[in-house]
Scaffold this motif. Sequence first.
Motif, short mmCIF file in Angstrom:
data_model
loop_
_atom_site.label_atom_id
_atom_site.label_comp_id
_atom_site.label_asym_id
_atom_site.label_seq_id
_atom_site.Cartn_x
_atom_site.Cartn_y
_atom_site.Cartn_z
N ILE A 32 0.86 -1.19 0.00
CA ILE A 32 0.00 0.00 0.00
C ILE A 32 0.90 1.23 0.00
CG2 ILE A 32 -1.96 1.17 1.07
CD1 ILE A 32 -2.29 -1.34 2.85
N GLU A 33 0.59 2.18 -0.87
CA GLU A 33 1.33 3.44 -0.87
C GLU A 33 0.37 4.59 -1.07
OE1 GLU A 33 4.88 4.01 -3.13
OE2 GLU A 33 5.42 1.90 -2.95
N ILE A 34 0.56 5.63 -0.28
CA ILE A 34 -0.22 6.86 -0.45
C ILE A 34 0.76 7.99 -0.72
CG2 ILE A 34 -1.70 8.52 0.74
CD1 ILE A 34 -3.02 6.14 2.11
N HIS A 35 0.50 8.71 -1.80
CA HIS A 35 1.31 9.86 -2.16
C HIS A 35 0.41 11.09 -2.14
CE1 HIS A 35 4.55 7.44 -4.62
NE2 HIS A 35 4.29 6.91 -3.43
N GLN A 129 -3.16 8.97 7.99
CA GLN A 129 -2.83 9.89 9.09
C GLN A 129 -1.37 10.35 8.99
OE1 GLN A 129 -3.71 8.16 12.89
NE2 GLN A 129 -5.93 8.26 12.60
N ALA A 130 -0.49 9.40 8.72
CA ALA A 130 0.94 9.74 8.60
C ALA A 130 1.16 10.67 7.41
CB ALA A 130 1.77 8.47 8.43
N ASN A 131 0.44 10.40 6.32
CA ASN A 131 0.59 11.23 5.12
C ASN A 131 0.10 12.65 5.37
OD1 ASN A 131 -0.09 12.03 2.10
ND2 ASN A 131 1.32 10.28 2.08
N ALA A 132 -1.02 12.77 6.06
CA ALA A 132 -1.57 14.10 6.37
C ALA A 132 -0.60 14.88 7.27
CB ALA A 132 -2.93 13.95 7.05
N ALA A 133 0.02 14.18 8.21
CA ALA A 133 0.95 14.84 9.12
C ALA A 133 2.18 15.36 8.37
CB ALA A 133 1.38 13.88 10.22
N LEU A 134 2.60 14.66 7.33
CA LEU A 134 3.73 15.14 6.52
C LEU A 134 3.36 16.41 5.76
CD1 LEU A 134 4.97 11.80 4.86
CD2 LEU A 134 6.20 13.12 6.59
N VAL A 142 5.93 16.51 -2.03
CA VAL A 142 5.54 15.11 -2.17
C VAL A 142 5.62 14.44 -0.79
CG1 VAL A 142 5.97 12.89 -3.31
CG2 VAL A 142 6.48 15.03 -4.52
N ALA A 143 4.49 13.89 -0.35
CA ALA A 143 4.43 13.17 0.93
C ALA A 143 4.08 11.73 0.64
CB ALA A 143 3.39 13.80 1.84
N LYS A 144 4.93 10.82 1.12
CA LYS A 144 4.69 9.40 0.84
C LYS A 144 4.56 8.62 2.14
CE LYS A 144 7.54 9.36 -3.38
NZ LYS A 144 8.64 8.68 -4.08
N SER A 145 3.61 7.72 2.19
CA SER A 145 3.52 6.76 3.30
C SER A 145 3.30 5.38 2.70
CB SER A 145 2.42 7.14 4.29
OG SER A 145 1.23 7.48 3.62
N MET A 146 4.01 4.40 3.21
CA MET A 146 4.09 3.09 2.55
C MET A 146 4.02 1.95 3.55
SD MET A 146 7.43 4.51 0.62
CE MET A 146 7.70 5.65 1.93
#
Lengths: 478, 456
Positions: A32-35, A129-134, A142-146
């Motif tokens: 899973i990756e969110i950018h 949540q982690a992506n929003a915090a970035l 560019v904010a990535k959470s994986m």
Amino acid sequence: MEHIAKFAIQEAENLGVEYMDVRVSQFIKEEIEIHNGELEKLLYHEDQGIGIRVLVEGGWGFVSTPKHCEQEVRKCIVQAIELAKASGSVRQENLALSPIEKAVAEYRTSLKRDPFDVPLAEKMELLEQANAALRVQPEVTVAKSMMYMHREEKLFLNSVGSHIYQETTVVGAGIQAIASDGKDVQVRSYPNTFQGNFQQSGYEYIEGLGLVDEAERVAQEAVQLLQADDCPEGVQTLILHGSQLALQIHESCGHAVELDRALGEESGFVGESFLTSDCLDHFQYGSEIVHLTADATTEGGVGTYLYDDEGIAAQRTPLVEDGKFVGYLSGRDTAPRIHKESSGAMRAVGWQNVPIVRMTNVHLEPGDFTVDEIISTTESGIYMEGIKSWSIDDIRYNFQFGCEIAWEIRDGKRIRMLKNPFYTSNSPEFWSQCDAIAHDDWQLWGVPNCGKGEPFQTIFVSHGASTARFRQVQIGVS
Amino acid sequence: MKIQEHTVAKAFLQACDFVINTGQGLADHIACFLLGDQHTLTRYANNQIIQNVRKQDHTMIVKVILSGRIGMASCNQFDEQTLYRTVKQAVELAKFAPIHPTVAGFPEQEIIPQVNGCDEATEQVTATEMAKMVEMIVSKSVANHLRAAGAVQVQVMDQAVANSSGVRVYGRRTKAEVHAVVLGKTGSGYASDTKRSFYDLQAEEVVRVAIEKCQLSEGAIELPAGDYPVILEQKATAELLSYLGVLAFNPVTYHQGNGFLSNRMGYRVLSEQLSISEDPLGKEGLPDGFDWDGLPKQKVSLIQDGVATGMIYDDAIGKKYGCKSTGNAKYPLSPSFMEICPSHLHMEAGKTSRADMIAQMERGILITRFHYVGVLHSKEILLTGMTRGGTFYIENGKIVSPVKNLRFTEKISSAFNQVVAVGDESKLHSWPGSMSTVKAPDLMLSTFHFNGAASH
């Protein structure tokens, strides 16, 4: 699995092979990756297949197939025998193999919470949540959470009667902030650069990473780097955080002690090693406080197993003791050439590939210092953290590594952030300048992208590392 | 035989049809991507075969769009039960995905250029034929008291793409490659050849060049770090060009303003002696008719006479930035950090032979290839790496000595602005396991920065 593996063994024996082994495996993974708040990847993958290796007329042949029927397996064995005979036709010396004993065993990763049972909604929420915090920092473009998890169920049988079942579960996660002001681009990652960090564990490892809590700091550092001073060039004291030291160990020690490289078998592709066999037990690799170990039994390591992919038990092998080079990673067909037995380090990526000599978990053993003691006893130097770039020559001697971030150390304190640092040296000179190793931040760093061999195989390995100090290192700025 | 009548084609398209038909009742849009890979490789070192493998696998990837949400699942078994489960898995994943703000559907069918990327004879190469090629390389090396290492390999790649908007394409491609590293007491030499057909490989020329370079490399001297004029042989140019391709022609960083070409399109960015294109249809390469969207590949001018002229796109990125796909969609299972990039880079040849370049050079270095190149700064295309496989010092128009391998740290954008001459032949190169290619000539550069040396 059981039936087709036994069938393969029986068929190969009927065809007169000298030795054979078969691996039947099933593999599943989820990524899973969110950018920037949008879904970049949501994937579930499964595959299965058989890898068959035979020894005939002094040569190896290996064939793999995704098809599990007896007809296909029979065809593959015939092909493997043809390949083995062709191998034997161009040889200068007879193939010698170190001994193998029959083994019957089972192994499963110890896990509290099966990652494949965790609801997808829960995983998505953590990453969102982690992506929003970035993204709280507007300069983060560019904010990535994986998140990553895989499980391999592998049955190994061979013609000496071994029957080894191993079920391995690996999980990992990470965040990354890329900041830009239109002129410069800077990156910060947590826990590390290659998609985060990885362990053999259940979902509890991901929960313990604290991705959301760390996101604010990671984003701030990426933005602050845009305005930071360039790292000053010169020969200075270097302090490396474990996140970078893990890669240093990987490139300058882990690959250098692969016996197939040292014997020239990788010279056609990735190269050889400055640690040639005449160096064993003689060569001073580093300072006396440097102890490096390959340990395929480390709990949680992504290079941990019970038996390797040719049926040899996992081992703890000293590589460097008191700074002296004392051991190689090896397999059954390389170890006899230095009058040793296999160190149990033959690994294959999936059922598709042939086993070759690989790193397991290669650690720099903890030292006597705390991180605070290392920094407070440094009058002047540069502290670096996070992998940014890496390059090393084909005998693992001359290297240059760039890091994501650095701080200047003056009179025992961090005084300012620095950007674009790199350092360059050669392996023995660098390790001989090591005068302090911490013990209080020693941890496993999982590397998911160790590449070697033809056909190319990308495997997971771990490195135990803590903060360490090196004197008189050439530091540069990119 | 027409390629669509091939047994594998029928099996692949049948699997695609099943997936699309199944998915149309479960999702708004569905696409599937099928990759088949057969790889036979004979590896040799220390003048003997050390590894002989034949691996095959095939992967079906199913991607669905459900109420603006995307899910993807993949498998490697083509029975209907597994394919149905994979479609269901993709649909279930999509239900948990956040709504994608721009996704509308999959691309519609377009006319695919007819290319012949497959050599049927190469599919049938035997282990004995490959071993005989190795035997020839080894025997010539042994005759010169040298040791040889490398590989001979053949790859057959099947690719199919289908979707619920009407795309349904299949292609088969072959690649054959031989490379040799010949080693002496202290020196080494490298050469390679890549062709569509195993039977076109120039293995004798490969080993001849590798032996010659190895013999010339004995007794290398150490050169101090600094700036030197260089001649990059084709392989060395190709390696730097491949990094330029990945970093400069990434459309995402380009449009985000983080790329080397951001705000520079239409301006001169490299030497006016350089013209670079994405050339997937060239008959002399490994031609490829369509991408992983199932859309036609095409020739795209990227740099013309040093001026930035073009960018590459897939369907989704193209739509996001208002541009049409150039047929550069990547394999759907590629890691997300690998953005789309050119797959068939071609730097046009010039007019100068290597011999003339050497003759023109007052003082400089000839580089066969590079090793382990790393990116220090992606926007500036600042790279570092080592030389390998034959590095030589030139003085007054002649090679006067081999040189111990050197570490370079250089902005390729700057280096490719210092072109003195372009070689008269572009040679095809590829990398292990990949069907992507780079075709590049020798380059003579007025300056190149070296900041260290190896021990050998």
